[in-house]
Write a protein that holds these residues in place. Structure first.
Motif, mmCIF file in Angstrom:
data_model
loop_
_atom_site.group_PDB
_atom_site.id
_atom_site.type_symbol
_atom_site.label_atom_id
_atom_site.label_comp_id
_atom_site.label_asym_id
_atom_site.label_seq_id
_atom_site.Cartn_x
_atom_site.Cartn_y
_atom_site.Cartn_z
ATOM 1 N N THR A 326 0.824 -1.224 0.000
ATOM 2 C CA THR A 326 0.000 0.000 0.000
ATOM 3 C C THR A 326 0.855 1.271 0.000
ATOM 4 O OG1 THR A 326 -0.039 0.305 2.397
ATOM 5 C CG2 THR A 326 -1.644 -1.260 1.476
ATOM 6 N N ILE A 327 2.167 1.162 0.196
ATOM 7 C CA ILE A 327 2.996 2.367 0.361
ATOM 8 C C ILE A 327 3.598 2.827 -0.962
ATOM 9 C CG2 ILE A 327 4.999 3.353 1.580
ATOM 10 C CD1 ILE A 327 2.987 2.531 3.643
ATOM 11 N N TRP A 328 4.197 1.915 -1.727
ATOM 12 C CA TRP A 328 4.909 2.290 -2.962
ATOM 13 C C TRP A 328 4.191 1.699 -4.160
ATOM 14 C CZ3 TRP A 328 8.021 6.072 -2.053
ATOM 15 C CH2 TRP A 328 8.724 6.139 -0.863
ATOM 16 N N GLU A 329 4.229 2.448 -5.266
ATOM 17 C CA GLU A 329 3.429 2.001 -6.415
ATOM 18 C C GLU A 329 4.156 1.019 -7.318
ATOM 19 O OE1 GLU A 329 4.405 5.047 -5.727
ATOM 20 O OE2 GLU A 329 4.895 6.231 -7.487
ATOM 21 N N ASN A 330 5.452 0.787 -7.061
ATOM 22 C CA ASN A 330 6.145 -0.110 -7.994
ATOM 23 C C ASN A 330 7.205 -0.929 -7.267
ATOM 24 O OD1 ASN A 330 6.962 -1.310 -10.341
ATOM 25 N ND2 ASN A 330 8.396 0.311 -10.875
ATOM 26 N N ARG A 331 6.773 -1.748 -6.349
ATOM 27 C CA ARG A 331 7.741 -2.437 -5.489
ATOM 28 C C ARG A 331 7.641 -3.960 -5.631
ATOM 29 N NH1 ARG A 331 9.841 -0.454 0.492
ATOM 30 N NH2 ARG A 331 11.955 -1.146 0.033
ATOM 31 N N PHE A 332 7.334 -4.415 -6.859
ATOM 32 C CA PHE A 332 7.236 -5.861 -7.089
ATOM 33 C C PHE A 332 8.246 -6.347 -8.121
ATOM 34 C CE2 PHE A 332 4.060 -6.590 -4.193
ATOM 35 C CZ PHE A 332 2.782 -6.136 -4.498
ATOM 36 N N LEU A 333 9.228 -5.508 -8.472
ATOM 37 C CA LEU A 333 10.118 -5.888 -9.580
ATOM 38 C C LEU A 333 10.902 -7.159 -9.275
ATOM 39 C CD1 LEU A 333 11.381 -2.347 -10.680
ATOM 40 C CD2 LEU A 333 9.525 -3.731 -11.652
ATOM 41 N N ASN A 334 11.154 -7.427 -8.001
ATOM 42 C CA ASN A 334 11.887 -8.656 -7.635
ATOM 43 C C ASN A 334 11.082 -9.899 -8.006
ATOM 44 O OD1 ASN A 334 10.291 -7.363 -5.478
ATOM 45 N ND2 ASN A 334 10.596 -9.299 -4.394
ATOM 46 N N LEU A 335 9.748 -9.770 -8.015
ATOM 47 C CA LEU A 335 8.907 -10.947 -8.293
ATOM 48 C C LEU A 335 9.127 -11.434 -9.723
ATOM 49 C CD1 LEU A 335 5.618 -9.875 -6.474
ATOM 50 C CD2 LEU A 335 7.565 -11.169 -5.572
ATOM 51 N N TYR A 336 9.302 -10.481 -10.649
ATOM 52 C CA TYR A 336 9.497 -10.877 -12.051
ATOM 53 C C TYR A 336 10.822 -11.617 -12.202
ATOM 54 C CZ TYR A 336 5.586 -7.773 -12.541
ATOM 55 O OH TYR A 336 4.349 -7.192 -12.367
ATOM 56 N N GLU A 337 11.783 -11.231 -11.368
ATOM 57 C CA GLU A 337 13.086 -11.937 -11.407
ATOM 58 C C GLU A 337 12.921 -13.352 -10.849
ATOM 59 O OE1 GLU A 337 14.348 -9.080 -13.425
ATOM 60 O OE2 GLU A 337 15.879 -10.564 -12.869
#
Ligand code: EPZ
Length: 416
Positions: A326-337
């Motif tokens: 809920t805090i940052w709008e783009n904090r899932f980039l590690n998931l794609y890795e």
């Protein structure tokens, strides 16, 4: 950029000692400029974010002595309040604390916008709202910020969001203002009382830090002080999660368990076995991990900085786990890795769903930001075979001696 090469699936055991908190040290160092005398700060982590701050202090003709025992002495009597250019300011987000410190002491600041990074656009509107309320005029263009004030006068400031950075920056600008400032809906992260304690040791008059109402009574002079950085709750959480994922037995020591209570509760929900001591946690790999759901919130809710590391543990939990960021709008980039390693993940807006348990396989992946990189280190330690993590410099920004700390517990890791 460095790479980390990790051969996973080794038996890890031993002890890890936690260093001083990055998100505290990066505020304490610029705040030293508020002082009229020298300050000594101990337990400062030896990380590249601190190196970047040192460069800015030197640019301002302050003197900084960094001892190799984590002690830093800052002489700021003779600074030269020059503009801080983009090359310096962009090195780290926390360069924005120079705004509060230089405005607070010299009533003038000129600097380029602080570095955003891939987790979001990272606005500073709440910082500027506070500075304006204190009497500063904000000018400049979309590259540069100029703050000027004839005088800084205490004010009541309501934060629309309990922003950590805005809370700290307004505190810095207010400690020498005329009169009393009240910050309402202030952030309550543990770093904030530690910074208030440091300023009060110089003679500032701050009350309520750690609660949502902080009162600052302006003073004219700030004297020498010595101060200790509190243990890094995010580094502590990172290694505890790593222990739950892949250690036979790991003692994470020199921590404040209370500061990561939300993490410890979630790990218990996942059936992780832990022994929680006064200033340590002992954790071991749990075979029957249960899926859980996480929603990131301001303190004392679950910290956004740990969701990326939890994601790696969730790949080993039975069932579907979820993360609502809920805090940052783009904090899932590690998931794609992690998808490249065989993880089963779906992302839908601010929510991510991780199904486990899945065997992860080593491969070549990229760190995209500091905590994404930390999460990928856990995934690589879990995985079969060799993983290369590119852009490892992101990780070195916030984890002191990470290669030594991991090798000491038996990890096969190399920084190249
Ligand atoms: C601090 O960033 C930390 N960084 C971050 O850790 C952490 O993720 C964040 O707090 C939240 O806990 C440092 O302390 C150096 P915020 P900060 O202001 O202060 C919005 C790490 O991994 N916002 O609490 O920048 C913003 O868009 C780093 O160590 C405004 O809208 O965070 C975000 O949605 C990553 N306007 C939310 O508030 C503003 O003026 C949280 O921001 C300021 C913030």
């Amino acid at each position: 950029m460095h790479k980390l090469i990790i051969n996973g699936n080794k038996e890890l055991k031993g002890e890890i000692s936690i260093s001083g908190a990055k998100n505290c040290a990066v505020a304490l160092i610029p705040a030293a400029l508020l002082c009229d005398e020298d300050v000594t700060i101990s337990n400062v982590p030896n990380i590249s974010d601190v190196d970047a701050l040192e460069e800015i202090l030197i640019h301002l003709d302050a003197k900084i002595d960094r001892k190799n025992n984590g002690e830093v002495v800052i002489h700021s009597g003779s600074i030269n309040n020059k503009p801080i250019d983009e090359e310096l300011a962009k090195k780290l987000r926390a360069s924005y604390y120079f705004m509060g410190a230089l405005l607070g002491k010299y009533k003038h600041v000129e600097m380029s916008f602080p570095g955003g990074c891939s987790i979001g656009k990272r606005p500073i509107d709440l910082h500027l709202k506070g500075f304006k309320a204190l009497g500063a005029k904000v000018s400049g263009d979309d590259e540069n910020i100029i703050l000027d004030a004839d005088e800084l006068t205490g004010a009541d400031i309501y934060l629309d969001f309990a922003s950590v950075g805005a809370t700290i920056n307004i505190m810095l600008a207010a400690v020498r203002a005329k009169g009393t400032t009240i910050i309402k809906n202030a952030a309550k992260e543990p770093e904030i009382p530690n910074i208030a304690e440091y300023l009060n040791a110089m003679g500032a008059k701050i009350k309520g830090a750690g609660t949502d109402i902080i009162t600052i009574e302006g003073v004219d002079y700030l004297k020498s002080c010595t101060h200790t950085v509190l243990p890094d709750r995010i580094e502590a959480g990172t290694y505890i999660i790593l222990g739950a994922a892949c250690a036979k037995n790991l003692v994470v020591k020199n921590i404040v368990p209370k500061h990561i209570d939300s993490l410890l509760e979630k790990l218990k929900e996942m059936n992780v076995k832990m022994k929680i001591g006064k200033n340590s946690v002992t954790v071991k790999q749990s075979k029957r991990l249960k899926a859980t759901e996480i929603i990131t919130l301001v303190y004392p809710g679950f910290p956004t900085d740990l969701q990326q590391i939890m994601a790696s543990l969730m790949t080993q939990a039975k069932g579907e786990s979820s993360i609502d960021e809920t805090i940052w709008e783009n904090r899932f980039l590690n998931l794609y890795e992690m998808l490249k390693m065989g993880a089963k993940i779906e992302v839908n807006g601010s929510k991510a769903y991780i199904t486990g348990p899945t065997k992860l396989k080593g491969t070549e992946i990229n760190a995209t930001d500091l905590r994404a990189g930390a999460g990928l280190v856990v995934a690589a330690l879990l995985a079969e075979g060799t993983t290369t993590i590119n852009n490892a410099d992101y990780i070195l920004r916030g984890y002191e001696n990470i290669v030594d700390k991991l090798r000491k517990i038996g990890a096969d890791v190399e920084l190249v």
